[in-house]
Scaffold this motif. Structure first.
Motif, PDB file in Angstrom:
ATOM      1  N   LEU A 134       0.688  -1.341  -0.116  1.00 36.03           N
ATOM      2  CA  LEU A 134       0.047  -0.088  -0.016  1.00 36.03           C
ATOM      3  C   LEU A 134       1.062   1.295   0.107  1.00 36.03           C
ATOM      4  O   LEU A 134       0.538   2.342  -0.503  1.00 36.03           O
ATOM      5  CB  LEU A 134      -0.800  -0.065   1.317  1.00 36.03           C
ATOM      6  N   LYS A 135       2.083   1.189   0.624  1.00 34.35           N
ATOM      7  CA  LYS A 135       2.904   2.380   0.552  1.00 34.35           C
ATOM      8  C   LYS A 135       3.514   2.593  -0.862  1.00 34.35           C
ATOM      9  O   LYS A 135       3.339   3.924  -1.197  1.00 34.35           O
ATOM     10  CB  LYS A 135       4.331   2.392   1.392  1.00 34.35           C
ATOM     11  N   ILE A 136       3.715   1.655  -1.523  1.00 34.21           N
ATOM     12  CA  ILE A 136       4.122   1.807  -3.043  1.00 34.21           C
ATOM     13  C   ILE A 136       3.017   2.466  -3.833  1.00 34.21           C
ATOM     14  O   ILE A 136       2.947   3.212  -4.467  1.00 34.21           O
ATOM     15  CB  ILE A 136       4.524   0.432  -3.533  1.00 34.21           C
ATOM     16  N   VAL A 137       1.639   1.812  -3.490  1.00 32.82           N
ATOM     17  CA  VAL A 137       0.408   2.264  -4.127  1.00 32.82           C
ATOM     18  C   VAL A 137       0.153   3.740  -4.244  1.00 32.82           C
ATOM     19  O   VAL A 137      -0.104   4.573  -4.834  1.00 32.82           O
ATOM     20  CB  VAL A 137      -0.837   1.573  -3.840  1.00 32.82           C
ATOM     21  N   VAL A 138       0.537   4.418  -2.751  1.00 32.23           N
ATOM     22  CA  VAL A 138       0.272   5.602  -2.589  1.00 32.23           C
ATOM     23  C   VAL A 138       1.161   6.383  -3.297  1.00 32.23           C
ATOM     24  O   VAL A 138       1.292   7.418  -3.985  1.00 32.23           O
ATOM     25  CB  VAL A 138       0.326   6.164  -1.047  1.00 32.23           C
ATOM     26  N   GLN A 139       2.633   5.870  -3.181  1.00 30.42           N
ATOM     27  CA  GLN A 139       3.898   6.860  -3.795  1.00 30.42           C
ATOM     28  C   GLN A 139       3.698   6.894  -5.398  1.00 30.42           C
ATOM     29  O   GLN A 139       4.164   7.594  -5.947  1.00 30.42           O
ATOM     30  CB  GLN A 139       4.947   6.129  -3.207  1.00 30.42           C
ATOM     31  N   GLY A 342      -2.319 -14.757  -5.166  1.00 30.22           N
ATOM     32  CA  GLY A 342      -1.507 -15.367  -6.376  1.00 30.22           C
ATOM     33  C   GLY A 342      -1.565 -14.272  -7.415  1.00 30.22           C
ATOM     34  O   GLY A 342      -0.965 -14.838  -8.554  1.00 30.22           O
ATOM     35  N   ASN A 343      -2.272 -13.486  -7.487  1.00 32.01           N
ATOM     36  CA  ASN A 343      -2.686 -12.609  -8.542  1.00 32.01           C
ATOM     37  C   ASN A 343      -1.489 -11.425  -8.440  1.00 32.01           C
ATOM     38  O   ASN A 343      -1.216 -11.058  -7.425  1.00 32.01           O
ATOM     39  CB  ASN A 343      -4.010 -11.788  -8.434  1.00 32.01           C
ATOM     40  N   VAL A 344      -0.980 -10.866  -9.538  1.00 32.18           N
ATOM     41  CA  VAL A 344      -0.245  -9.795  -9.759  1.00 32.18           C
ATOM     42  C   VAL A 344      -0.698  -8.637 -10.226  1.00 32.18           C
ATOM     43  O   VAL A 344      -1.692  -8.531 -11.027  1.00 32.18           O
ATOM     44  CB  VAL A 344       0.948 -10.117 -10.695  1.00 32.18           C
ATOM     45  N   ALA A 345      -0.368  -7.552  -9.486  1.00 36.37           N
ATOM     46  CA  ALA A 345      -0.840  -6.178 -10.111  1.00 36.37           C
ATOM     47  C   ALA A 345      -0.473  -5.760 -11.223  1.00 36.37           C
ATOM     48  O   ALA A 345       0.845  -6.032 -11.769  1.00 36.37           O
ATOM     49  CB  ALA A 345      -0.251  -5.033  -8.923  1.00 36.37           C
ATOM     50  N   THR A 346      -1.409  -5.195 -12.080  1.00 33.99           N
ATOM     51  CA  THR A 346      -1.025  -4.964 -13.454  1.00 33.99           C
ATOM     52  C   THR A 346       0.134  -3.756 -13.489  1.00 33.99           C
ATOM     53  O   THR A 346       0.766  -3.602 -14.556  1.00 33.99           O
ATOM     54  CB  THR A 346      -2.017  -4.626 -14.300  1.00 33.99           C
ATOM     55  N   ALA A 351       5.712   0.322 -10.866  1.00 40.23           N
ATOM     56  CA  ALA A 351       6.479   0.663  -9.729  1.00 40.23           C
ATOM     57  C   ALA A 351       8.058   0.467  -9.811  1.00 40.23           C
ATOM     58  O   ALA A 351       8.680   1.597  -9.334  1.00 40.23           O
ATOM     59  CB  ALA A 351       6.044  -0.379  -8.671  1.00 40.23           C
ATOM     60  N   TYR A 352       8.456  -0.204 -10.681  1.00 42.95           N
ATOM     61  CA  TYR A 352       9.824  -0.294 -10.803  1.00 42.95           C
ATOM     62  C   TYR A 352      10.471   0.857 -11.670  1.00 42.95           C
ATOM     63  O   TYR A 352      11.483   1.420 -11.514  1.00 42.95           O
ATOM     64  CB  TYR A 352      10.420  -1.887 -11.449  1.00 42.95           C
ATOM     65  N   ALA A 353       9.647   1.123 -12.938  1.00 38.67           N
ATOM     66  CA  ALA A 353      10.024   2.008 -13.804  1.00 38.67           C
ATOM     67  C   ALA A 353      10.044   3.479 -12.861  1.00 38.67           C
ATOM     68  O   ALA A 353      10.860   4.161 -13.523  1.00 38.67           O
ATOM     69  CB  ALA A 353       8.977   2.206 -14.839  1.00 38.67           C
ATOM     70  N   LEU A 354       9.353   3.580 -12.109  1.00 38.22           N
ATOM     71  CA  LEU A 354       9.365   4.898 -11.155  1.00 38.22           C
ATOM     72  C   LEU A 354      10.415   4.989 -10.027  1.00 38.22           C
ATOM     73  O   LEU A 354      10.475   5.932  -9.332  1.00 38.22           O
ATOM     74  CB  LEU A 354       8.050   5.117 -10.693  1.00 38.22           C
ATOM     75  N   GLY A 355      11.289   3.937 -10.207  1.00 34.46           N
ATOM     76  CA  GLY A 355      11.993   3.930  -9.177  1.00 34.46           C
ATOM     77  C   GLY A 355      12.020   3.248  -7.794  1.00 34.46           C
ATOM     78  O   GLY A 355      12.783   3.583  -6.912  1.00 34.46           O
ATOM     79  N   PHE A 356      10.999   2.461  -7.350  1.00 33.24           N
ATOM     80  CA  PHE A 356      10.687   2.124  -6.190  1.00 33.24           C
ATOM     81  C   PHE A 356      10.882   0.640  -5.957  1.00 33.24           C
ATOM     82  O   PHE A 356      10.634   0.092  -4.834  1.00 33.24           O
ATOM     83  CB  PHE A 356       9.118   2.118  -5.949  1.00 33.24           C
ATOM     84  N   CYS A 363       6.406  -7.594  -0.495  1.00 34.29           N
ATOM     85  CA  CYS A 363       5.239  -7.790  -1.526  1.00 34.29           C
ATOM     86  C   CYS A 363       5.689  -8.079  -2.912  1.00 34.29           C
ATOM     87  O   CYS A 363       5.167  -8.020  -3.812  1.00 34.29           O
ATOM     88  CB  CYS A 363       4.436  -6.236  -1.463  1.00 34.29           C
ATOM     89  N   ARG A 364       7.066  -8.731  -3.155  1.00 33.54           N
ATOM     90  CA  ARG A 364       7.286  -8.954  -4.268  1.00 33.54           C
ATOM     91  C   ARG A 364       6.590  -9.931  -5.144  1.00 33.54           C
ATOM     92  O   ARG A 364       6.587 -10.081  -6.373  1.00 33.54           O
ATOM     93  CB  ARG A 364       8.848  -9.435  -4.026  1.00 33.54           C
ATOM     94  N   SER A 365       5.696 -10.679  -4.356  1.00 30.04           N
ATOM     95  CA  SER A 365       4.894 -11.815  -5.095  1.00 30.04           C
ATOM     96  C   SER A 365       3.713 -11.087  -6.003  1.00 30.04           C
ATOM     97  O   SER A 365       3.408 -11.308  -6.626  1.00 30.04           O
ATOM     98  CB  SER A 365       4.348 -12.721  -3.982  1.00 30.04           C
ATOM     99  N   VAL A 366       3.353  -9.918  -5.413  1.00 36.07           N
ATOM    100  CA  VAL A 366       2.298  -9.056  -6.091  1.00 36.07           C
ATOM    101  C   VAL A 366       2.720  -7.910  -6.916  1.00 36.07           C
ATOM    102  O   VAL A 366       2.346  -7.699  -8.023  1.00 36.07           O
ATOM    103  CB  VAL A 366       1.296  -8.477  -4.954  1.00 36.07           C
ATOM    104  N   LEU A 367       4.227  -7.626  -6.513  1.00 32.75           N
ATOM    105  CA  LEU A 367       4.816  -6.863  -7.538  1.00 32.75           C
ATOM    106  C   LEU A 367       6.105  -7.471  -7.734  1.00 32.75           C
ATOM    107  O   LEU A 367       7.195  -6.751  -7.441  1.00 32.75           O
ATOM    108  CB  LEU A 367       5.183  -5.346  -6.810  1.00 32.75           C
ATOM    109  N   PRO A 368       6.115  -8.308  -8.819  1.00 32.60           N
ATOM    110  CA  PRO A 368       7.269  -8.993  -9.081  1.00 32.60           C
ATOM    111  C   PRO A 368       8.306  -8.101 -10.134  1.00 32.60           C
ATOM    112  O   PRO A 368       7.281  -7.469 -10.968  1.00 32.60           O
ATOM    113  CB  PRO A 368       6.703 -10.174  -9.853  1.00 32.60           C
ATOM    114  N   PRO A 369       9.235  -8.344 -10.300  1.00 31.35           N
ATOM    115  CA  PRO A 369      10.352  -7.267 -11.390  1.00 31.35           C
ATOM    116  C   PRO A 369       9.668  -7.400 -12.783  1.00 31.35           C
ATOM    117  O   PRO A 369       9.757  -6.475 -13.563  1.00 31.35           O
ATOM    118  CB  PRO A 369      11.600  -7.824 -11.207  1.00 31.35           C
ATOM    119  N   ASN A 370       9.535  -8.636 -13.033  1.00 31.97           N
ATOM    120  CA  ASN A 370       9.059  -8.853 -14.601  1.00 31.97           C
ATOM    121  C   ASN A 370       7.435  -8.531 -14.927  1.00 31.97           C
ATOM    122  O   ASN A 370       7.005  -8.351 -15.866  1.00 31.97           O
ATOM    123  CB  ASN A 370       9.378 -10.249 -14.927  1.00 31.97           C
ATOM    124  N   GLY A 371       6.688  -8.226 -13.716  1.00 33.29           N
ATOM    125  CA  GLY A 371       5.168  -7.890 -13.822  1.00 33.29           C
ATOM    126  C   GLY A 371       4.379  -8.638 -14.470  1.00 33.29           C
ATOM    127  O   GLY A 371       3.266  -8.358 -14.794  1.00 33.29           O
TER     128      GLY A 371
END
Length: 376
Positions: A134-139, A342-346, A351-356, A363-371
């Motif tokens: 949720l912190k990432i979501v806000v940022q 088990g679902n991944v956020a679209t 999140a990675y492109a914006l530098g987070f 929360c890497r299972s929901v926000l994996p690097p490969n998306g």
């Protein structure tokens, strides 16, 4: 002496019969059902108090003092009132003849917000992984709706979420009755105003929303959407003011979306239902669903991403986190925790492109690097 200091003293005087409840930090709500019947909430459960007001006149004197403090009127022509105490506690009043048992006063006690999402983790309302998410979501400025029934902790969650807003942002807060307390230095608070007895002077949430768009906000936070201002909020989300945070009364994420859609249709703008639905589906990114359980605990029940509409024109909601119970302890309290579905956020790649990326861990299972896939 400052005006607010005067009212702090006078209000305490008129509310002296319930002073023990006002001074008890563990009491979250005080419910006065006429001068003789008083209940209070502690740890999510209601108890009856032995306290009482001497008579109905003394309770009405307290009501009028509160009304005077917020420059509002409660009488036969104005049967109810939303107000606040000098310390920020939220108050709702309804008086006879609309309330048959005498004046009814509900006080939601103010607690100075020193907590954030990590505090909710400490209280067991949220998992550490979900808090990080949720912190990432806000940022990254995802439009987020906090949904729940009465007393589920929506305002507390909104305060906790807002703590993750970067300090350099200009935030405009819009409320019916001022209650939110943000710590960022560049925060502007706007409060709706009821009409005067002659009908003039009313300032609605919708009016303030229009004003806010002209105030160069980086972020708009609305205490609660209840009426046609939902359309202004949705359209602002679609027109460059991303990252909005607000609350609404609903029991499920789907109900929250339908409620927003319905409120958009209450705006006075002639709009087909399918247009309102499409706008709501495009604007809202995430719904945080809160629930108060039968053991008195308040928890985040689910976090769901909104993925637009399906071929039948219905909202698509993918749960990312859900609260799962494993039983009860010896005191009857629920045992459980929020788990990823088990679902991944679209928006994972975003999140990675914006530098987070360096802040994403639990929360890497929901926000994996490969998306695309959750890491096992």
């Amino acid at each position: 002496m400052e005006t607010i200091k005067i009212y702090e003293e006078t209000t305490r005087h008129f509310l002296l019969p319930i002073k023990p409840l006002l001074d008890d930090d563990d009491v979250s709500e005080i419910l006065i059902n006429g001068h003789e019947t008083i209940f209070f909430e502690k740890a999510g459960r209601l108890y009856r108090s032995e306290l009482r007001f001497p008579d109905e006149a003394s309770l009405m004197a307290a009501v009028r003092n509160i009304a005077e403090f917020v420059n509002r009127i409660v009488d036969r022509d104005n049967h109810s009132m939303d107000a606040r105490l000098p310390d920020g506690s939220r108050v709702h009043v309804i008086i006879p003849p609309s309330s048959r048992g005498g004046p009814h006063v509900s006080i939601r006690k103010f607690k100075r917000s020193t907590f954030n999402l990590d505090s909710l983790v400490d209280w067991g309302s949220l998992s550490a992984a979900a808090a990080e998410f949720l912190k990432i979501v806000v940022q990254i400025h995802k439009n987020t709706i906090i949904s729940g029934g009465t007393g589920t902790g929506k305002t507390s969650m909104l305060n906790a979420l807002s703590a993750s807003i970067p300090e350099h942002e200009r935030i405009v807060v819009i409320e019916d009755s001022s209650e939110l307390q943000l710590h960022q230095p560049h925060t502007v608070y706007l409060e709706a105003q009821p009409a005067a007895p002659d009908g003039r002077g009313r300032v609605s949430i919708q009016d303030l929303f229009v004003d806010s768009l002209r105030m160069r906000p980086d972020r708009i936070v609305v205490g609660e959407v209840r009426r046609g201002e939902a359309l202004d909020m949705i359209q602002s989300m679609l027109s460059g003011h991303a990252g909005a945070l607000t609350t609404t009364h609903a029991n499920t994420p789907l109900d929250a979306m339908i409620r927003l859609e319905t409120m958009c249709l209450m705006s006075g703008v002639d709009m087909p239902v399918h247009v309102a639905r499409r706008q709501v589906a495009s604007a809202v990114h995430l719904v945080i669903q809160l629930r108060r359980y039968d053991d008195g605990s308040r928890r985040v029940h689910s976090i769901e991403e909104i993925l637009g509409l399906d071929d039948q024109g219905m909202y698509i909601a993918h749960p990312l986190y859900e609260f799962q119970t494993t039983g009860r302890d010896d005191d009857g309290m629920l045992i459980g925790a929020m788990q990823p579905t088990g679902n991944v956020a679209t928006f994972s790649k975003e999140a990675y492109a914006l530098g987070f990326g360096n802040t994403i861990d639990l929360c890497r299972s929901v926000l994996p690097p490969n998306g695309s896939e959750a890491e096992q």
